[in-house]
Design a protein around this motif. Sequence first.
Motif, PDB file in Angstrom:
ATOM      1  N   MET A   1      34.984  27.554  81.465  1.00  0.00           N
ATOM      2  CA  MET A   1      35.164  28.533  80.279  1.00  0.00           C
ATOM      3  C   MET A   1      36.640  27.720  79.772  1.00  0.00           C
ATOM      4  SD  MET A   1      34.003  31.969  81.388  1.00  0.00           S
ATOM      5  CE  MET A   1      34.438  32.763  79.993  1.00  0.00           C
ATOM      6  N   HIS A   2      36.735  26.519  79.433  1.00  0.00           N
ATOM      7  CA  HIS A   2      38.060  26.039  78.985  1.00  0.00           C
ATOM      8  C   HIS A   2      37.972  26.158  77.256  1.00  0.00           C
ATOM      9  CE1 HIS A   2      36.075  22.364  77.948  1.00  0.00           C
ATOM     10  NE2 HIS A   2      35.224  22.369  79.128  1.00  0.00           N
ATOM     11  N   GLU A   3      36.993  26.336  76.841  1.00  0.00           N
ATOM     12  CA  GLU A   3      37.250  26.337  75.264  1.00  0.00           C
ATOM     13  C   GLU A   3      38.116  27.645  74.802  1.00  0.00           C
ATOM     14  OE1 GLU A   3      33.111  24.897  76.602  1.00  0.00           O
ATOM     15  OE2 GLU A   3      34.198  26.513  77.119  1.00  0.00           O
ATOM     16  N   LEU A   4      38.764  27.269  73.458  1.00  0.00           N
ATOM     17  CA  LEU A   4      39.686  28.580  73.345  1.00  0.00           C
ATOM     18  C   LEU A   4      39.074  28.937  71.694  1.00  0.00           C
ATOM     19  CD1 LEU A   4      43.193  27.503  74.620  1.00  0.00           C
ATOM     20  CD2 LEU A   4      41.684  29.242  75.480  1.00  0.00           C
ATOM     21  N   LEU A   5      38.539  29.949  71.400  1.00  0.00           N
ATOM     22  CA  LEU A   5      38.298  30.141  70.185  1.00  0.00           C
ATOM     23  C   LEU A   5      39.191  30.938  69.191  1.00  0.00           C
ATOM     24  CD1 LEU A   5      34.909  31.433  70.663  1.00  0.00           C
ATOM     25  CD2 LEU A   5      35.450  29.125  70.430  1.00  0.00           C
ATOM     26  N   THR A   6      39.643  30.208  68.164  1.00  0.00           N
ATOM     27  CA  THR A   6      40.494  31.025  67.268  1.00  0.00           C
ATOM     28  C   THR A   6      39.523  32.592  66.710  1.00  0.00           C
ATOM     29  OG1 THR A   6      39.073  30.112  65.185  1.00  0.00           O
ATOM     30  CG2 THR A   6      41.154  29.094  66.162  1.00  0.00           C
ATOM     31  N   VAL A   7      40.476  33.264  66.353  1.00  0.00           N
ATOM     32  CA  VAL A   7      40.049  34.445  65.699  1.00  0.00           C
ATOM     33  C   VAL A   7      38.669  34.518  64.683  1.00  0.00           C
ATOM     34  CG1 VAL A   7      40.392  36.685  64.166  1.00  0.00           C
ATOM     35  CG2 VAL A   7      42.163  35.958  65.832  1.00  0.00           C
ATOM     36  N   GLU A   8      38.810  33.305  63.966  1.00  0.00           N
ATOM     37  CA  GLU A   8      37.800  33.249  62.894  1.00  0.00           C
ATOM     38  C   GLU A   8      36.501  32.552  63.712  1.00  0.00           C
ATOM     39  OE1 GLU A   8      41.745  33.193  61.036  1.00  0.00           O
ATOM     40  OE2 GLU A   8      40.756  31.837  62.922  1.00  0.00           O
ATOM     41  N   GLU A   9      36.692  31.679  64.809  1.00  0.00           N
ATOM     42  CA  GLU A   9      35.683  31.163  65.519  1.00  0.00           C
ATOM     43  C   GLU A   9      35.067  32.388  66.140  1.00  0.00           C
ATOM     44  OE1 GLU A   9      36.991  26.422  66.118  1.00  0.00           O
ATOM     45  OE2 GLU A   9      37.849  28.081  67.418  1.00  0.00           O
ATOM     46  N   MET A  10      35.962  33.277  66.873  1.00  0.00           N
ATOM     47  CA  MET A  10      35.189  34.351  67.528  1.00  0.00           C
ATOM     48  C   MET A  10      34.422  35.148  66.683  1.00  0.00           C
ATOM     49  SD  MET A  10      34.798  35.485  70.454  1.00  0.00           S
ATOM     50  CE  MET A  10      33.565  36.810  70.710  1.00  0.00           C
ATOM     51  N   SER A  11      34.794  35.494  65.484  1.00  0.00           N
ATOM     52  CA  SER A  11      34.176  36.073  64.636  1.00  0.00           C
ATOM     53  C   SER A  11      32.560  35.304  64.121  1.00  0.00           C
ATOM     54  CB  SER A  11      34.558  36.207  63.206  1.00  0.00           C
ATOM     55  OG  SER A  11      35.651  37.198  63.328  1.00  0.00           O
ATOM     56  N   ARG A  12      32.717  33.854  64.204  1.00  0.00           N
ATOM     57  CA  ARG A  12      31.338  33.318  64.021  1.00  0.00           C
ATOM     58  C   ARG A  12      30.512  33.536  65.274  1.00  0.00           C
ATOM     59  NH1 ARG A  12      33.116  27.456  63.031  1.00  0.00           N
ATOM     60  NH2 ARG A  12      30.853  27.269  63.455  1.00  0.00           N
ATOM     61  N   ALA A  13      31.322  33.600  66.499  1.00  0.00           N
ATOM     62  CA  ALA A  13      30.163  33.742  67.714  1.00  0.00           C
ATOM     63  C   ALA A  13      29.734  35.181  67.616  1.00  0.00           C
ATOM     64  CB  ALA A  13      31.193  33.499  68.956  1.00  0.00           C
ATOM     65  N   ASP A  14      30.267  36.362  67.275  1.00  0.00           N
ATOM     66  CA  ASP A  14      29.587  37.373  67.022  1.00  0.00           C
ATOM     67  C   ASP A  14      28.457  37.497  66.164  1.00  0.00           C
ATOM     68  OD1 ASP A  14      31.357  38.825  68.872  1.00  0.00           O
ATOM     69  OD2 ASP A  14      32.950  39.226  67.218  1.00  0.00           O
ATOM     70  N   ARG A  15      28.809  36.668  64.834  1.00  0.00           N
ATOM     71  CA  ARG A  15      27.772  36.873  63.960  1.00  0.00           C
ATOM     72  C   ARG A  15      26.374  35.777  64.517  1.00  0.00           C
ATOM     73  NH1 ARG A  15      32.310  36.007  60.673  1.00  0.00           N
ATOM     74  NH2 ARG A  15      31.853  33.656  60.298  1.00  0.00           N
ATOM     75  N   TRP A  16      26.682  34.746  65.409  1.00  0.00           N
ATOM     76  CA  TRP A  16      25.633  33.941  65.740  1.00  0.00           C
ATOM     77  C   TRP A  16      25.087  34.782  66.658  1.00  0.00           C
ATOM     78  CZ3 TRP A  16      23.807  32.427  70.295  1.00  0.00           C
ATOM     79  CH2 TRP A  16      23.095  31.192  70.362  1.00  0.00           C
ATOM     80  N   ALA A  17      25.451  35.721  67.316  1.00  0.00           N
ATOM     81  CA  ALA A  17      24.739  36.521  68.415  1.00  0.00           C
ATOM     82  C   ALA A  17      23.790  37.516  67.446  1.00  0.00           C
ATOM     83  CB  ALA A  17      25.582  37.095  69.317  1.00  0.00           C
ATOM     84  N   VAL A  18      24.549  38.095  66.466  1.00  0.00           N
ATOM     85  CA  VAL A  18      23.953  38.994  66.040  1.00  0.00           C
ATOM     86  C   VAL A  18      22.524  38.402  65.091  1.00  0.00           C
ATOM     87  CG1 VAL A  18      23.886  40.666  63.712  1.00  0.00           C
ATOM     88  CG2 VAL A  18      25.683  40.773  65.590  1.00  0.00           C
ATOM     89  N   ALA A  19      22.662  37.404  64.550  1.00  0.00           N
ATOM     90  CA  ALA A  19      21.523  36.672  63.861  1.00  0.00           C
ATOM     91  C   ALA A  19      20.515  36.237  64.762  1.00  0.00           C
ATOM     92  CB  ALA A  19      22.263  35.367  63.309  1.00  0.00           C
ATOM     93  N   ARG A  20      20.895  36.185  65.909  1.00  0.00           N
ATOM     94  CA  ARG A  20      19.802  35.910  67.047  1.00  0.00           C
ATOM     95  C   ARG A  20      19.243  37.259  67.673  1.00  0.00           C
ATOM     96  NH1 ARG A  20      22.601  32.153  65.221  1.00  0.00           N
ATOM     97  NH2 ARG A  20      21.750  29.667  65.048  1.00  0.00           N
ATOM     98  N   GLY A  21      19.418  38.205  67.382  1.00  0.00           N
ATOM     99  CA  GLY A  21      18.900  39.302  68.071  1.00  0.00           C
ATOM    100  C   GLY A  21      19.770  40.585  68.727  1.00  0.00           C
ATOM    101  N   THR A  22      21.160  40.012  68.905  1.00  0.00           N
ATOM    102  CA  THR A  22      21.899  40.916  69.758  1.00  0.00           C
ATOM    103  C   THR A  22      22.414  41.668  68.840  1.00  0.00           C
ATOM    104  OG1 THR A  22      22.042  39.247  71.475  1.00  0.00           O
ATOM    105  CG2 THR A  22      23.764  41.085  71.530  1.00  0.00           C
ATOM    106  N   SER A  23      22.428  43.013  68.798  1.00  0.00           N
ATOM    107  CA  SER A  23      23.112  43.801  67.777  1.00  0.00           C
ATOM    108  C   SER A  23      24.208  44.020  68.013  1.00  0.00           C
ATOM    109  CB  SER A  23      22.440  45.282  67.731  1.00  0.00           C
ATOM    110  OG  SER A  23      22.859  46.002  68.991  1.00  0.00           O
ATOM    111  N   GLY A  24      25.279  44.341  66.749  1.00  0.00           N
ATOM    112  CA  GLY A  24      26.556  44.429  66.893  1.00  0.00           C
ATOM    113  C   GLY A  24      26.905  45.627  67.871  1.00  0.00           C
ATOM    114  N   LEU A  25      26.210  46.585  67.776  1.00  0.00           N
ATOM    115  CA  LEU A  25      26.301  47.787  68.802  1.00  0.00           C
ATOM    116  C   LEU A  25      26.488  47.303  70.120  1.00  0.00           C
ATOM    117  CD1 LEU A  25      24.387  50.725  67.078  1.00  0.00           C
ATOM    118  CD2 LEU A  25      26.807  50.737  67.701  1.00  0.00           C
ATOM    119  N   THR A  26      25.283  46.421  70.369  1.00  0.00           N
ATOM    120  CA  THR A  26      25.419  46.022  71.954  1.00  0.00           C
ATOM    121  C   THR A  26      26.337  45.436  72.221  1.00  0.00           C
ATOM    122  OG1 THR A  26      22.736  45.924  71.837  1.00  0.00           O
ATOM    123  CG2 THR A  26      23.792  44.598  73.204  1.00  0.00           C
ATOM    124  N   LEU A  27      27.139  44.404  71.351  1.00  0.00           N
ATOM    125  CA  LEU A  27      28.079  43.630  71.831  1.00  0.00           C
ATOM    126  C   LEU A  27      29.199  44.699  72.058  1.00  0.00           C
ATOM    127  CD1 LEU A  27      28.066  40.584  69.030  1.00  0.00           C
ATOM    128  CD2 LEU A  27      27.591  40.639  71.593  1.00  0.00           C
TER     129      LEU A  27
END
Length: 490
Positions: free
Chosen positions: A1-27
């Motif tokens: 887990m050496h990758e570091l995500l900027t704030v913007e990249e972390m928001s993209r990761a959240d949106r990526w998960a939501v777009a594939r069926g994981t709700s924001g409430l679940t996260l």
Amino acid sequence: MHELLTVEEMSRADRWAVARGTSGLTLMENAGKAVAEAVMDRFERTSVAVLCGPGNNGGDGFVAARHLSAAGWSVTLYLLGPRENLKGDAAEMARRWNGAIHALGADAGRGANLIIDAIFGAGLSRPVEGDVARLIDRINEDRTPVVAVDMPSGLDGNTGKARGAAFKAALTVTFFRAKPGHKLLGGRLHCGALLVRDIGIDEKALHDILPSAHENLPALWAGGFPRVRPEDHKYTRGHAVVVSGGVSSTGAARLGARGALRVGAGLVTVASPPAALMVNASQLTAVMVRSVNGADELTSFLEDKRRNAVLIGPGAGVGSDTREKVLALLLSGAAAVLDADALTSFEDIPRDLFVAIQGYFAGPVVLTPHEGEFKRIFKEAEGSKLERARAAAKQAGAIVVLKGPDTVIAAPDGRAAINTNAGPELATAGSGDVLAGLITGLLAQNMAPFEAACAAVWLHGEAGAAFGPGLIAEDLPEMLPAILRELFEG
């Protein structure tokens, strides 16, 4: 887990998960539950104040409060701003909280034995002022333990810099991947222990995000680290050259040479001015010494392409003689490590150095400045340490190792790594010379330059930590065999 995500990249990761069926409430549920579990694992049951902000960080706080209360903890929850201003998932998590909601002011959490900071998180975009700043300052002064959700409030997640007041946490719980602000020195000192928890975002998200910043861990470079093969001999393992200064400043070159030898270079030669030849020869055994006088002789010496990696700068002296040797080295095509005086000698004409580095004949180049040397060469670089190192690497066309307790290694293509294992024992004369030698030794073995710089910086930090108090620079190379054995055999 050496990758570091900027704030913007972390928001993209959240949106990526939501777009594939994981709700924001679940996260959000998973994030808040992870915080509560971390608290229960690390603290005795006690009174806890949960400080919630008006955004999703506050939503995580509501979830953590619910889980702690269900587990029998005494929980008091404070909210910044009116409850009706909450939106989306955060509003839903507030609805699921059955306890009282108190207004968050300067006295919030007074009397609690533990604070959960869920006010702002990593995405803070303005300075913390007013009652919230007074609240943070008071809790810091009281030294009440703070558990931060994602990032201690008041810190910029990308830079680690405080925006006004900032919590000093005992524990920070973040999600999916850490951020640069967790690892850069200012932020690291505020975060306390850092936990990275899974909240349901698949690793495949990284393939779309393609983060370019990393924590400097062996997983980043171990695959390319040179290993000794059964058929190897000293000539297949590279020949590192270290250019020595004059009679009064030869020790730095010898430290670099010892580092290059210990990290695996098959041969190492100190290229010495004639006047310093006997001084160097009397102090060296496995390292060879050759008389090399001035830039012209260095050019001739490097015509033998087996001498494939060269360190210049430690104890070299500042001035035209060193500049000419640097330019001769860059014309030779050998891999080059430029440190200390080799950089300062170009203080008034840094563009000449950059043009030479990017010239047709130049091989891989690594620059290893500390902050003072960096400012002499890259006068206009601004921003966080990560941003400055990246800009400098692009400008110079070289790998830049911007040294310090949070050394940043940056490549011209934007890749960067933040090192976190360097302790204060490395703050001793000659330590940087050994580091430069380690990089040179790995380049001599044809390790890729960015990875070689990352590996050397990590090994340097591990060597310092392994020796501990009382360390002097001469001790660092001698710690390497045990560290390498544990890394690759343990």
